[in-house]
Scaffold this motif. Structure first.
Motif, short mmCIF file in Angstrom:
data_model
loop_
_atom_site.label_atom_id
_atom_site.label_comp_id
_atom_site.label_asym_id
_atom_site.label_seq_id
_atom_site.Cartn_x
_atom_site.Cartn_y
_atom_site.Cartn_z
N ILE A 176 0.85 -1.20 0.00
CA ILE A 176 0.00 0.00 0.00
C ILE A 176 0.88 1.26 0.00
O ILE A 176 0.59 2.24 -0.69
CB ILE A 176 -0.99 -0.01 1.20
CG1 ILE A 176 -2.10 1.04 0.97
CG2 ILE A 176 -0.31 0.23 2.54
CD1 ILE A 176 -3.27 0.92 1.94
N ALA A 177 2.00 1.21 0.75
CA ALA A 177 2.86 2.40 0.83
C ALA A 177 3.45 2.72 -0.53
O ALA A 177 3.45 3.88 -0.97
CB ALA A 177 3.97 2.16 1.85
N GLU A 178 3.94 1.69 -1.23
CA GLU A 178 4.60 1.94 -2.52
C GLU A 178 3.59 2.34 -3.59
O GLU A 178 3.87 3.19 -4.42
CB GLU A 178 5.36 0.68 -2.97
CG GLU A 178 6.58 0.36 -2.11
CD GLU A 178 7.88 0.86 -2.73
OE1 GLU A 178 7.83 1.61 -3.70
OE2 GLU A 178 8.94 0.46 -2.21
N LEU A 179 2.39 1.73 -3.58
CA LEU A 179 1.42 2.08 -4.62
C LEU A 179 0.89 3.50 -4.38
O LEU A 179 0.71 4.27 -5.32
CB LEU A 179 0.27 1.07 -4.67
CG LEU A 179 -0.53 1.12 -5.98
CD1 LEU A 179 0.33 0.71 -7.17
CD2 LEU A 179 -1.77 0.22 -5.92
N PHE A 220 6.24 3.38 14.68
CA PHE A 220 6.82 4.40 13.80
C PHE A 220 6.23 4.27 12.40
O PHE A 220 5.83 5.26 11.77
CB PHE A 220 8.34 4.26 13.76
CG PHE A 220 8.98 5.20 12.78
CD1 PHE A 220 9.10 6.56 13.06
CD2 PHE A 220 9.45 4.74 11.56
CE1 PHE A 220 9.67 7.43 12.14
CE2 PHE A 220 10.02 5.60 10.63
CZ PHE A 220 10.13 6.95 10.93
N ALA A 221 6.17 3.00 11.91
CA ALA A 221 5.62 2.76 10.57
C ALA A 221 4.17 3.24 10.51
O ALA A 221 3.75 3.90 9.55
CB ALA A 221 5.72 1.28 10.21
N THR A 222 3.40 2.96 11.57
CA THR A 222 2.00 3.36 11.61
C THR A 222 1.88 4.88 11.56
O THR A 222 1.10 5.43 10.79
CB THR A 222 1.33 2.83 12.91
OG1 THR A 222 1.57 1.43 12.98
CG2 THR A 222 -0.16 3.09 12.92
N ARG A 223 2.69 5.55 12.38
CA ARG A 223 2.65 7.03 12.41
C ARG A 223 3.01 7.61 11.05
O ARG A 223 2.37 8.52 10.54
CB ARG A 223 3.64 7.56 13.45
CG ARG A 223 3.04 7.73 14.84
CD ARG A 223 3.86 8.73 15.67
NE ARG A 223 5.27 8.46 15.70
CZ ARG A 223 5.86 7.57 16.49
NH1 ARG A 223 5.14 6.86 17.32
NH2 ARG A 223 7.17 7.41 16.46
N GLU A 224 4.05 7.03 10.46
CA GLU A 224 4.54 7.52 9.17
C GLU A 224 3.45 7.38 8.10
O GLU A 224 3.18 8.32 7.34
CB GLU A 224 5.79 6.70 8.80
CG GLU A 224 6.33 6.87 7.42
CD GLU A 224 6.76 8.30 7.13
OE1 GLU A 224 7.23 8.98 8.06
OE2 GLU A 224 6.59 8.73 5.97
N LEU A 225 2.81 6.21 8.05
CA LEU A 225 1.80 5.98 7.02
C LEU A 225 0.56 6.84 7.29
O LEU A 225 -0.03 7.38 6.35
CB LEU A 225 1.42 4.49 6.96
CG LEU A 225 2.54 3.56 6.50
CD1 LEU A 225 2.06 2.14 6.40
CD2 LEU A 225 3.11 3.99 5.15
N ARG A 226 0.19 6.98 8.57
CA ARG A 226 -0.97 7.84 8.88
C ARG A 226 -0.67 9.28 8.48
O ARG A 226 -1.53 9.98 7.95
CB ARG A 226 -1.32 7.77 10.37
CG ARG A 226 -2.02 6.47 10.70
CD ARG A 226 -2.77 6.54 12.03
NE ARG A 226 -3.63 5.37 12.16
CZ ARG A 226 -3.66 4.57 13.23
NH1 ARG A 226 -2.89 4.81 14.27
NH2 ARG A 226 -4.48 3.54 13.26
N GLY A 227 0.58 9.71 8.71
CA GLY A 227 0.99 11.07 8.34
C GLY A 227 0.84 11.31 6.86
O GLY A 227 0.65 12.44 6.41
N ARG A 228 0.93 10.26 6.06
CA ARG A 228 0.77 10.39 4.61
C ARG A 228 -0.68 10.25 4.16
O ARG A 228 -0.97 10.16 2.99
CB ARG A 228 1.51 9.26 3.92
CG ARG A 228 2.93 9.50 3.77
CD ARG A 228 3.41 8.34 2.93
NE ARG A 228 4.71 7.97 3.38
CZ ARG A 228 5.36 6.93 2.91
NH1 ARG A 228 4.79 6.14 2.03
NH2 ARG A 228 6.55 6.66 3.35
N GLY A 229 -1.56 10.09 5.16
CA GLY A 229 -2.98 10.02 4.80
C GLY A 229 -3.50 8.60 4.63
O GLY A 229 -4.65 8.41 4.24
N ILE A 230 -2.66 7.58 4.92
CA ILE A 230 -3.17 6.21 4.83
C ILE A 230 -3.94 5.91 6.12
O ILE A 230 -3.41 6.09 7.22
CB ILE A 230 -2.03 5.20 4.62
CG1 ILE A 230 -1.35 5.46 3.26
CG2 ILE A 230 -2.54 3.76 4.69
CD1 ILE A 230 -0.18 4.56 2.95
#
Ligand SMILES: Cc1cc2nc3c(=O)[nH]c(=O)nc-3n(C[C@H](O)[C@H](O)[C@H](O)COP(=O)(O)OP(=O)(O)OC[C@H]3O[C@@H](n4cnc5c(N)ncnc54)[C@H](O)[C@@H]3O)c2cc1C
Length: 449
Positions: A176-179, A220-230
């Motif tokens: 999901i992150a890469e797409l 950290f991964a969760t925060r990072e992805l949420r920060g990008r709107g996921i």
């Protein structure tokens, strides 16, 4: 007579076993045959990169014939085995049913997606385990941008611009992150879609993402992805899928045309046809030397085998490439030692590190107890894969793809037709018909012209 070693499966475990056996067994006294469905090994850790257009699909596979010196390669579908008769049942590429003899057999048949009986999932969900699935996902993302761009109704447009991934392990999180990273890269070329934006949802039944990595890195991964709107929905299950929606266990129905299923793996069905003992999880039951229990001449490794995990007493090794390839090397040593009469080696590997690539030059990683986040982790992940990818030319190709993508962005062409050309019959002119049946001029009138 030459010893006949057969390896079933040409993935991480099978290829590394074959390479090690080539070195361990004298060429004149052994015959090594690798039987597998494709003539390449898929380097799965780079599959999200292929799905996001960051890497050429051909650059994330390792052609077996380029990596093996003298082992024979047979492309065939394995249907079963008879350990008493020491034969493997195959269907060859030209459709023949063949029994192949072996003296020693190494099984490394990998895994397939564990599809649950959720209404609509099998019909409308997309997997993320193979190269065709990865390319199909990228093409679908581009096609949905094109479709949405041409739709006037905003609500309808949203269905095409919403992407749901189910399962927050390696494949789901990196996928999901890469797409999303890719779509962010190309969306400026779609003015209407850019105004609406896209929506990305990661659904996970457990209460955290990535059980494979320490909790602090997962946070950290969760925060990072949420920060990008996921949007990350932990403790949530998928209950139903239709062509236009996904219903979650929270009762919410999400309007979407893409549900990607990455929630776990299981051994392929053929594993049940090998006449070997299985554990409750359906993996082949082996001891710490990877010999199948109750068998003298059969070994099993990788995702399909329940190799005891030296790091977690009573548990099988996790289904990862880093375990499979090391099991391949140790099992090859054991097959060679069986012949020479040496003591067998136990599988002792403990995970040294984990990388989770999140696109946008960010990753989380743990290596030999050191935890990295953000760009340093991303750089370490790239370096690790460059080192692990077999072959110098392939490493250069990867570096080239990454560099070009960094400097010039990624292409937005939808190439779903690749490899599926229309037949020549589609280009035939319609037959010229004469007489009344043609609806044209009557025969008499024609003859006067
Ligand atoms: C998207 C994704 C990302 C991943 N990322 C990572 C990662 O970053 N790090 C990591 O350690 N692991 C990762 N993994 C897990 C890793 O891919 C597997 O653990 C690894 O491939 C297992 O190796 P294997 O040899 O058991 O099986 P595979 O590599 O899957 O090989 C199985 C082989 O058997 C062949 N085969 C199967 N059935 C038959 C049949 N009936 N007849 C003939 N041949 C057959 C297949 O064609 C294949 O060649 C990822 C997996 C996915 C899907």
């Amino acid at each position: 007579m030459a010893l006949n070693v057969v390896i079933a499966g040409g993935g991480f475990g099978g290829l590394h076993a074959a390479r090690r056996l080539e070195r361990r067994l004298p060429r004149h006294s052994a015959r090594i045959t690798l039987v597998t469905q494709e003539n390449f090994m898929l380097y799965t850790p780079l599959l999200p990169g292929a799905a996001s257009g960051a890497l050429e699909p051909r650059h994330v596979v390792v052609p077996l014939r380029e990596e093996l010196d003298w082992a024979e390669i047979r492309l065939a579908r394995i249907n079963g085995a008879d350990p008493k008769a020491k034969t493997l049942a195959l269907t060859t590429l030209d459709g023949r049913e063949v029994d192949m003899d072996y003296d020693q057999l190494v099984v490394s048949l990998g895994s397939v997606s564990r599809v649950l009986p959720i209404p609509g999932l099998a019909e409308h969900g997309v997997g993320f385990k193979t190269l065709p699935e990865a390319i199909a996902l990228r093409n679908r993302a581009v096609l949905h941008l094109e479709t949405a761009e041409a739709i006037d109704d905003r609500e309808q447009r949203r269905e095409y611009l919403t992407f749901v991934y189910v399962g927050a392990g390696y494949a789901g999180l990196e996928g999901i992150a890469e797409l999303q990273d890719y779509v962010t890269d190309v969306i400026d070329r779609y003015p209407r879609c850019r105004l609406d934006g896209t929506r990305w949802i990661l659904v996970e039944a457990m209460d955290r993402v990535m059980p494979e990595i320490p909790a602090s890195l997962a946070q950290f991964a969760t925060r990072e992805l949420r920060g990008r709107g996921i949007e990350i929905r932990t403790g949530t299950r998928l209950d139903e899928v239709t062509e236009r929606s996904a219903r979650l266990s929270t009762g919410e129905t999400i309007a979407t045309r893409t549900v990607c299923w990455t929630a776990g793996v299981k051994p392929p069905a053929v594993v049940r046809e090998l006449g070997l003992p299985l554990t409750d999880g359906g993996r082949i039951d082996v001891d710490a030397t990877m010999r199948v229990k109750g068998q003298q001449c059969v070994w099993a490794i990788g995702d399909a085998a329940a190799v005891p995990d030296p790091a977690r007493k009573g548990q099988p090794c996790p289904p990862t490439a880093q375990h499979a390839l090391r099991q391949g090397r140790v099992v090859a040593d054991n097959v060679a030692r069986t012949l020479a009469g040496g003591r067998l080696r136990k599988f002792r590997y403990r995970t040294l590190g984990v990388f989770v690539d999140m696109g946008q030059h960010k990753a989380v990683a743990t290596m030999l107890g050191v935890r990295l986040r953000g760009f340093p982790a991303w750089f370490a992940a790239r370096t690790y894969h460059l080192v692990m990818m077999p072959g110098l030319a392939r490493r250069w190709r990867l570096m080239f793809d990454w560099t070009v993508g960094l400097l010039f962005g990624r292409a937005s062409a939808e190439l779903g037709g690749l490899g599926h050309p229309q037949g020549l019959d589609a280009q035939l002119d319609p037959p010229v018909q004469t007489g009344e049946a043609s609806g044209g001029l009557p025969a008499a009138a024609e003859s006067t012209r």
